[in-house]
Design a protein around this motif. Structure first.
Motif, PDB file in Angstrom:
ATOM      1  N   ILE A 668       0.836  -1.210   0.000  1.00 42.73           N
ATOM      2  CA  ILE A 668       0.000   0.000   0.000  1.00 42.73           C
ATOM      3  C   ILE A 668       0.868   1.257   0.000  1.00 42.73           C
ATOM      4  CG2 ILE A 668      -1.863   1.214   1.206  1.00 42.73           C
ATOM      5  CD1 ILE A 668      -2.672  -1.435  -0.022  1.00 42.73           C
ATOM      6  N   SER A 669       2.040   1.200   0.657  1.00 41.64           N
ATOM      7  CA  SER A 669       2.952   2.347   0.647  1.00 41.64           C
ATOM      8  C   SER A 669       3.444   2.635  -0.761  1.00 41.64           C
ATOM      9  CB  SER A 669       4.144   2.080   1.567  1.00 41.64           C
ATOM     10  OG  SER A 669       3.708   1.910   2.904  1.00 41.64           O
ATOM     11  N   CYS A 670       3.733   1.568  -1.518  1.00 50.77           N
ATOM     12  CA  CYS A 670       4.168   1.766  -2.906  1.00 50.77           C
ATOM     13  C   CYS A 670       3.042   2.376  -3.743  1.00 50.77           C
ATOM     14  CB  CYS A 670       4.602   0.421  -3.512  1.00 50.77           C
ATOM     15  SG  CYS A 670       6.091  -0.279  -2.787  1.00 50.77           S
ATOM     16  N   ILE A 671       1.816   1.877  -3.534  1.00 46.19           N
ATOM     17  CA  ILE A 671       0.676   2.420  -4.273  1.00 46.19           C
ATOM     18  C   ILE A 671       0.438   3.883  -3.878  1.00 46.19           C
ATOM     19  CG2 ILE A 671      -1.801   2.197  -4.677  1.00 46.19           C
ATOM     20  CD1 ILE A 671      -1.490  -0.807  -4.213  1.00 46.19           C
ATOM     21  N   LEU A 672       0.646   4.187  -2.577  1.00 47.13           N
ATOM     22  CA  LEU A 672       0.504   5.576  -2.122  1.00 47.13           C
ATOM     23  C   LEU A 672       1.529   6.472  -2.803  1.00 47.13           C
ATOM     24  CD1 LEU A 672      -0.742   7.690  -0.235  1.00 47.13           C
ATOM     25  CD2 LEU A 672       0.853   6.940   1.545  1.00 47.13           C
ATOM     26  N   GLY A 673       2.758   5.975  -2.903  1.00 47.26           N
ATOM     27  CA  GLY A 673       3.798   6.742  -3.595  1.00 47.26           C
ATOM     28  C   GLY A 673       3.444   6.974  -5.041  1.00 47.26           C
ATOM     29  N   LYS A 674       2.919   5.936  -5.719  1.00 43.73           N
ATOM     30  CA  LYS A 674       2.517   6.068  -7.112  1.00 43.73           C
ATOM     31  C   LYS A 674       1.381   7.092  -7.252  1.00 43.73           C
ATOM     32  CE  LYS A 674       2.496   2.461  -9.834  1.00 43.73           C
ATOM     33  NZ  LYS A 674       3.210   2.876 -11.068  1.00 43.73           N
ATOM     34  N   GLY A 696      10.921  13.203  -6.317  1.00 48.09           N
ATOM     35  CA  GLY A 696      11.846  12.457  -7.150  1.00 48.09           C
ATOM     36  C   GLY A 696      11.994  11.028  -6.645  1.00 48.09           C
ATOM     37  N   PRO A 697      12.805  10.203  -7.309  1.00 51.40           N
ATOM     38  CA  PRO A 697      12.976   8.791  -6.907  1.00 51.40           C
ATOM     39  C   PRO A 697      13.412   8.621  -5.458  1.00 51.40           C
ATOM     40  CG  PRO A 697      13.899   9.165  -9.089  1.00 51.40           C
ATOM     41  CD  PRO A 697      13.515  10.519  -8.556  1.00 51.40           C
ATOM     42  N   THR A 698      14.294   9.492  -5.009  1.00 45.92           N
ATOM     43  CA  THR A 698      14.770   9.371  -3.627  1.00 45.92           C
ATOM     44  C   THR A 698      13.648   9.643  -2.650  1.00 45.92           C
ATOM     45  OG1 THR A 698      16.963  10.098  -4.312  1.00 45.92           O
ATOM     46  CG2 THR A 698      16.447  10.208  -1.954  1.00 45.92           C
ATOM     47  N   GLN A 699      12.870  10.678  -2.907  1.00 44.75           N
ATOM     48  CA  GLN A 699      11.753  10.986  -2.013  1.00 44.75           C
ATOM     49  C   GLN A 699      10.691   9.872  -2.039  1.00 44.75           C
ATOM     50  OE1 GLN A 699      13.118  13.054  -4.158  1.00 44.75           O
ATOM     51  NE2 GLN A 699      13.896  14.778  -2.928  1.00 44.75           N
ATOM     52  N   GLN A 700      10.489   9.281  -3.193  1.00 40.80           N
ATOM     53  CA  GLN A 700       9.511   8.191  -3.280  1.00 40.80           C
ATOM     54  C   GLN A 700       9.959   7.001  -2.423  1.00 40.80           C
ATOM     55  OE1 GLN A 700       8.843   7.229  -7.395  1.00 40.80           O
ATOM     56  NE2 GLN A 700       8.633   9.390  -7.990  1.00 40.80           N
ATOM     57  N   ARG A 701      11.232   6.656  -2.516  1.00 40.87           N
ATOM     58  CA  ARG A 701      11.747   5.551  -1.708  1.00 40.87           C
ATOM     59  C   ARG A 701      11.628   5.866  -0.224  1.00 40.87           C
ATOM     60  NH1 ARG A 701      16.322   6.086  -5.385  1.00 40.87           N
ATOM     61  NH2 ARG A 701      15.995   4.717  -7.189  1.00 40.87           N
ATOM     62  N   LEU A 702      11.870   7.161   0.106  1.00 41.64           N
ATOM     63  CA  LEU A 702      11.788   7.552   1.506  1.00 41.64           C
ATOM     64  C   LEU A 702      10.359   7.434   2.024  1.00 41.64           C
ATOM     65  CD1 LEU A 702      13.330   8.659   3.920  1.00 41.64           C
ATOM     66  CD2 LEU A 702      12.814  10.988   3.121  1.00 41.64           C
ATOM     67  N   ILE A 703       9.370   7.803   1.190  1.00 42.64           N
ATOM     68  CA  ILE A 703       7.957   7.671   1.601  1.00 42.64           C
ATOM     69  C   ILE A 703       7.615   6.211   1.856  1.00 42.64           C
ATOM     70  CG2 ILE A 703       5.590   7.924   0.780  1.00 42.64           C
ATOM     71  CD1 ILE A 703       6.493  10.434  -0.709  1.00 42.64           C
ATOM     72  N   ILE A 704       8.043   5.343   0.930  1.00 40.84           N
ATOM     73  CA  ILE A 704       7.754   3.906   1.078  1.00 40.84           C
ATOM     74  C   ILE A 704       8.409   3.359   2.332  1.00 40.84           C
ATOM     75  CG2 ILE A 704       8.101   1.630   0.035  1.00 40.84           C
ATOM     76  CD1 ILE A 704       7.979   3.057  -2.698  1.00 40.84           C
ATOM     77  N   CYS A 707       6.623   4.786   5.580  1.00 40.03           N
ATOM     78  CA  CYS A 707       5.308   4.195   5.859  1.00 40.03           C
ATOM     79  C   CYS A 707       5.426   2.743   6.304  1.00 40.03           C
ATOM     80  CB  CYS A 707       4.435   4.289   4.609  1.00 40.03           C
ATOM     81  SG  CYS A 707       3.963   5.976   4.160  1.00 40.03           S
ATOM     82  N   THR A 708       6.369   2.018   5.691  1.00 38.79           N
ATOM     83  CA  THR A 708       6.547   0.612   6.072  1.00 38.79           C
ATOM     84  C   THR A 708       7.195   0.499   7.445  1.00 38.79           C
ATOM     85  OG1 THR A 708       6.832   0.073   3.733  1.00 38.79           O
ATOM     86  CG2 THR A 708       7.470  -1.622   5.316  1.00 38.79           C
ATOM     87  N   LEU A 709       8.094   1.426   7.755  1.00 32.97           N
ATOM     88  CA  LEU A 709       8.799   1.387   9.038  1.00 32.97           C
ATOM     89  C   LEU A 709       7.825   1.521  10.200  1.00 32.97           C
ATOM     90  CD1 LEU A 709      11.472   1.309  10.582  1.00 32.97           C
ATOM     91  CD2 LEU A 709      11.603   3.814  10.326  1.00 32.97           C
ATOM     92  N   VAL A 710       6.795   2.331  10.027  1.00 37.80           N
ATOM     93  CA  VAL A 710       5.810   2.489  11.102  1.00 37.80           C
ATOM     94  C   VAL A 710       5.178   1.135  11.434  1.00 37.80           C
ATOM     95  CG1 VAL A 710       3.614   3.545  11.724  1.00 37.80           C
ATOM     96  CG2 VAL A 710       5.335   4.885  10.498  1.00 37.80           C
ATOM     97  N   GLN A 711       4.824   0.367  10.413  1.00 34.21           N
ATOM     98  CA  GLN A 711       4.227  -0.956  10.649  1.00 34.21           C
ATOM     99  C   GLN A 711       5.229  -1.911  11.279  1.00 34.21           C
ATOM    100  OE1 GLN A 711       1.465  -2.309  11.244  1.00 34.21           O
ATOM    101  NE2 GLN A 711       0.529  -2.674   9.212  1.00 34.21           N
ATOM    102  N   VAL A 712       6.497  -1.810  10.866  1.00 31.91           N
ATOM    103  CA  VAL A 712       7.546  -2.669  11.462  1.00 31.91           C
ATOM    104  C   VAL A 712       7.669  -2.359  12.946  1.00 31.91           C
ATOM    105  CG1 VAL A 712      10.011  -3.164  11.473  1.00 31.91           C
ATOM    106  CG2 VAL A 712       8.791  -2.960   9.297  1.00 31.91           C
ATOM    107  N   LEU A 759      -3.579   3.598   5.601  1.00 27.79           N
ATOM    108  CA  LEU A 759      -2.826   3.794   4.364  1.00 27.79           C
ATOM    109  C   LEU A 759      -3.732   3.640   3.150  1.00 27.79           C
ATOM    110  CD1 LEU A 759       0.510   1.843   5.085  1.00 27.79           C
ATOM    111  CD2 LEU A 759       0.172   4.315   5.028  1.00 27.79           C
ATOM    112  N   ALA A 760      -4.625   2.596   3.197  1.00 26.88           N
ATOM    113  CA  ALA A 760      -5.518   2.366   2.064  1.00 26.88           C
ATOM    114  C   ALA A 760      -6.493   3.528   1.881  1.00 26.88           C
ATOM    115  CB  ALA A 760      -6.276   1.056   2.265  1.00 26.88           C
ATOM    116  N   CYS A 761      -6.988   4.077   2.997  1.00 23.68           N
ATOM    117  CA  CYS A 761      -7.947   5.182   2.909  1.00 23.68           C
ATOM    118  C   CYS A 761      -7.272   6.441   2.344  1.00 23.68           C
ATOM    119  CB  CYS A 761      -8.545   5.472   4.278  1.00 23.68           C
ATOM    120  SG  CYS A 761      -9.673   4.181   4.844  1.00 23.68           S
ATOM    121  N   VAL A 762      -6.058   6.751   2.801  1.00 23.68           N
ATOM    122  CA  VAL A 762      -5.328   7.909   2.288  1.00 23.68           C
ATOM    123  C   VAL A 762      -5.078   7.764   0.799  1.00 23.68           C
ATOM    124  CG1 VAL A 762      -3.135   9.169   2.398  1.00 23.68           C
ATOM    125  CG2 VAL A 762      -4.295   8.454   4.511  1.00 23.68           C
ATOM    126  N   CYS A 763      -4.650   6.541   0.428  1.00 21.40           N
ATOM    127  CA  CYS A 763      -4.377   6.275  -0.985  1.00 21.40           C
ATOM    128  C   CYS A 763      -5.648   6.425  -1.814  1.00 21.40           C
ATOM    129  CB  CYS A 763      -3.793   4.868  -1.127  1.00 21.40           C
ATOM    130  SG  CYS A 763      -3.160   4.510  -2.773  1.00 21.40           S
TER     131      CYS A 763
END
Length: 853
Positions: A668-674, A696-704, A707-712, A759-763
């Motif tokens: 869902i984080s990847c879909i949110l970034g997209k 940019g690509p770096t910011q997209q990776r950082l968002i993913i 968002c994933t780190l919070v779940q971890v 995450l799904a609702c925001v996306c």
């Protein structure tokens, strides 16, 4: 006068049979015999050593005209007996079993030749003479050397066995009877080659005398058949009763040739006598018409004591007999186990034996129809395959407690073990002259008899051997006739008599008072007594124990509850371990496994297509790197469903929810970034807007990653504070133990699901805002639809998860994972794959941006 006429008739028939058989072999030369008449066996098979069998396959016969004006024809047997045919089939089964064994008679086989005696001594004599001629009468090797016949299994009635044994005696051929119990045959001077696997009547009359003394029955009557069996049994009983204080009120004899007038006189004596206990030594054949007249006279109130010849006869098991014979008690042949007998009996049918008239007669007796392959029984309707087994002949398939069949089985094995010992004789240590052994290629029956006398083996847990009189170990079951649930008579084992025990300990009765006179019958294990209101304590009802409770004793007052991990069996007599239920690799588990693997494989196929067409506009238009991230995370989502299948363990429980939550958060984080990139790309086209430099690509990776780190972090805290663990749920279903994973902390579990939902609702919200942006391929529309399906699946999951029982709870969770994963895969990538593979002309930048004309 009647007695003299009967003897004269039997003498004439005996002379006729002897003359017929003596004249059947006319000596033409010193080495050749010509058969004048034949008597074919009912069943036969070749072998290295031949065993004969004689069974009463019919219970009546039609004698030919003996006027001596012409050559008489053969005796015609009538009244096929399926029960006796089962005995014959048991002999066939035993021989085939032995021939397949490697430890008994190795490299040698037994053959057999089975004849019908028609339950009559004279026909039994003819069978004995016929069986002497080897396997084939037309190719008889009797003119020189040892005869092919080594032993005989037979006969049923004592009268027939006396005749057959005397015929065999000059040839010194041993004979093992399975049903002849007359004490007269224990005389080794009269019957030197006779053996039997049924106890002598000497022991039966001892058992009956003990039974009479046990119940203090001092005044009894005796009824017997007109044959040696009845005569010797009566003499033995009178001898045993001497000095016991028990007196015999009357002695009556049922005529061999049934006379109804004589039978009515016997019934009148029984009804008028003050002796209410009657001992009957008779065979079922002559007793059947007698009991018909007895019931017609409506005589009741008599306690019958049956001999072993009819105590277990299924002929009298019908409900019409119970008012007159209910409560009958007697000693029956010990029952045993014959592995595979029932299945073997079912293989006997006209299709398997098309040319055997006995099998066709069996079919006619069992079903009242004629098979299509039979030319016999033309008066019967053809079989349709829908016929039911006739009740009066159901004994053919009754193998639950074989008695006589078991005796046949033991007799065949006694011969086999004796032959085995004979073959394995050590040269120089043999039992014959000069310590020699028998010649295996030319074995004489008297040599086999030597080993038969000394044989001892175990079968079905029972030791089989013979004493010096040829008798087996004396042991009986004590049988009581009681009413069954359908009103019929059931043969209940209530004790036993073991003649090998010390005096006074031979008779064991399980029910101290067999003849019951009580208000209520005892409650069997599995039931408890419930007192009837307003009646004495001895009047009660038997109530089945509730589920989860048992009673393992008779007349239990209450039922005991099983412990937490145990449940009651169907009978309510023992506690058995509860069934442990979890989502295993059964039909449901395999189905979910296949779907998960298919989903992962389909995702990898899409990944390969995108990788191959990575330089095309439709792949590059919206950050191909994010597409690859989504596909990889979806593959993990499909595969994490596999962790939910199988027996829960500590590690699998912790891995289940953490793997599921982290992989879905990543996806869902990847879909949110997209989605953010789509919004930023179209917003950046406005003058003065430079938002794309922040995505940019770096910011997209950082968002993913963020968002994933919070779940971890949520999962880490969950595993540290209160991790999931295997849980044995014994409360939900009392008869089962549901093995599942407890979430440990409900708060952590719902936080994990809630974060994915957030995450799904925001996306969904962001994609919904971008759904109407220009362009022929607006990916926001597909993201919106995918998030809509995703949220719908997981909203439906919550009530289904809470309400599903047992392993279905896990199945619902797996289904939600797979359904949402398929929804994301199909909604996001199906349109792109369709254009890539099927509409390549639309895979251009101008078309995707909506600028083509």
């Amino acid at each position: 006068m009647l007695r003299m006429q009967t003897l004269l008739s039997m003498t004439i028939m005996l002379l006729w049979l002897v003359v017929q058989h003596l004249s059947s072999l006319t000596l033409v030369c010193a080495t050749k015999c010509i058969l004048q008449n034949d008597f074919e066996p009912g069943l036969m098979a070749p072998g290295d050593f031949l065993i004969g069998g004689i069974f009463p396959l019919h219970y009546n016969q039609e004698m030919p005209d003996l006027s001596c004006t012409y050559k008489p024809g053969p005796v015609k047997c009538n009244g096929f007996d399926p029960r006796a045919f089962r005995w014959a089939i048991t002999m066939k089964l035993a021989i085939e079993e032995i021939n397949k064994r490697a430890d008994l008679l190795p490299n040698h086989t037994l053959g057999y030749k089975i004849f019908d005696s028609c339950a009559y001594p004279l026909t039994g004599q003819r069978s004995a003479v016929a069986v002497l001629n080897g396997l084939s009468e037309t190719e008889s090797p009797m003119c020189s050397g040892a005869g092919p016949l080594l032993a005989i299994i037979g006969e049923s009635g004592s009268a027939q066995s006396i005749v057959v044994s005397r015929i065999l005696q000059p040839f010194r051929i041993p004979m093992i009877s399975y049903f002849s119990s007359c004490a007269c045959m224990s005389d080794r001077r009269e019957f030197p080659t006779f053996f039997r696997v049924i106890p002598s009547d000497d022991y039966q009359v001892k058992a009956i005398a003990k039974l009479l003394m046990h119940f203090k029955w001092k005044w009894v009557g005796v009824v017997r058949g007109d044959h040696e069996y009845g005569r010797f049994a009566l003499q033995g009983l009178l001898r045993e009763l001497e000095g016991t204080g028990i007196c015999v009120a009357y002695q009556e004899m049922i005529p061999l040739l049934y006379d109804r007038q004589k039978a009515l006189e016997i019934i009148r004596v029984m009804s008028h006598s003050t002796a209410r206990v009657v001992v009957v030594f008779s065979a079922e054949g002559e007793l059947t018409p007698f009991l018909s007249d007895y019931m017609e006279q409506n005589v009741t109130g008599i306690q019958w004591i049956a001999s072993e010849a009819w105590i277990t006869s299924s002929v009298f098991a019908g409900s019409e007999y119970y008012p007159f014979l209910g409560g009958t008690i007697g000693f029956g042949i010990r029952k045993g186990q014959i592995p595979g007998l029932r299945n073997y009996l079912t293989t006997v049918n006209p299709e398997m034996y098309p040319s055997n008239p006995l099998v066709h007669e069996l079919w006619a007796a069992l079903y009242g129809c004629s098979s299509s392959s039979s030319s016999l029984n033309g008066h019967l309707p053809p079989c349709t395959g829908q016929e039911s087994l006739r009740e009066q002949h159901s004994a053919y398939m009754n193998t639950s407690s074989p008695r006589i069949s078991y005796n046949v089985y033991k007799g065949v094995y006694a011969i086999a073990h004796s032959m085995h010992n004979l073959i394995h004789c050590t040269p120089g240590k043999g039992p014959f002259n000069n310590f020699t052994c028998a010649d295996i290629d030319n074995v004489y029956p008297w040599q086999l008899q030597h080993y038969l006398q000394e044989v001892s083996f175990t079968i079905s847990g029972e030791t089989v051997n013979f004493d010096m009189k040829g008798d087996s170990i004396p042991s009986y079951d004590l049988i009581n006739w009681q009413r069954g649930s359908a009103g019929n008579i059931e043969f209940i084992n209530v004790g036993m008599f073991d003649g090998a025990q010390e005096s006074g300990q031979e008779l064991v009765i399980q029910e101290e008072q067999v003849l019951v006179s009580v208000c209520s019958n005892s409650c069997a294990p599995g039931f408890r007594k419930a007192v009837r209101h307003g009646q004495p304590l001895c009047c009660f009802d038997c109530v089945p124990c509730d589920s989860g409770k048992i009673s393992n004793q008779t007349d239990s007052i209450d039922c005991m509850a099983c412990s937490e991990d145990y449940w009651s069996n169907d009978d309510g007599t023992i506690c058995i371990p509860k069934v442990v239920e979890f989502l295993s690799h059964d039909a449901m588990g395999l189905t979910l496994t296949v779907i998960a693997v298919m989903g992962a494989c389909l995702t990898l196929v899409v990944f390969a297509v995108f990788l191959y067409y990575r330089n095309t506009p439709i792949v590059r238009i919206n950050n191909s790197e994010l597409s690859f991230f989504i596909l990889l995370s979806l593959t993990l989502c499909f595969l994490c469903a596999l962790v939910f299948i199988g027996e829960p363990t500590s590690w699998s429980c912790m891995l289940r929810h953490t793997a599921f939550s982290i992989t879905f958060s990543l996806c869902i984080s990847c879909i949110l970034g997209k989605t953010l990139v789509v919004l930023a790309a179209f917003t950046a086209t406005r003058p003065g807007n430079n938002i794309m430099k922040w995505l940019g690509p770096t910011q997209q990776r950082l968002i993913i990653f963020s968002c994933t780190l919070v779940q971890v972090l949520i999962c880490t805290a969950w595993l540290v504070a209160s991790p999931p663990f295997p849980y044995r749920n014994t409360k939900y279903q009392q008869s089962k133990i549901i093995l599942d994973c407890s979430v440990g902390s409900d708060l952590a579990f719902w936080c994990v699901l809630g974060y994915i939902g957030l995450l799904a609702c925001v996306c969904f919200f962001l994609a919904f805002l971008a759904r109407k942006l220009p362009g022929n391929f607006n990916e926001a529309k597909y993201i919106t639809f995918s998030m809509l399906i995703f949220c719908a699946v997981w909203l439906a999951f919550v009530p289904a998860y809470v309400s599903s029982p047992g392993k279905f709870t896990t199945a619902v969770e797996i289904f939600a994972i797979l359904a949402s994963s398929f929804g994301l895969l199909l909604c996001l990538f199906t349109p792109k794959v369709y254009i890539i593979l099927l509409k390549p002309e639309k895979n251009t930048k101008q078309h995707l941006m909506g600028k083509d004309k």
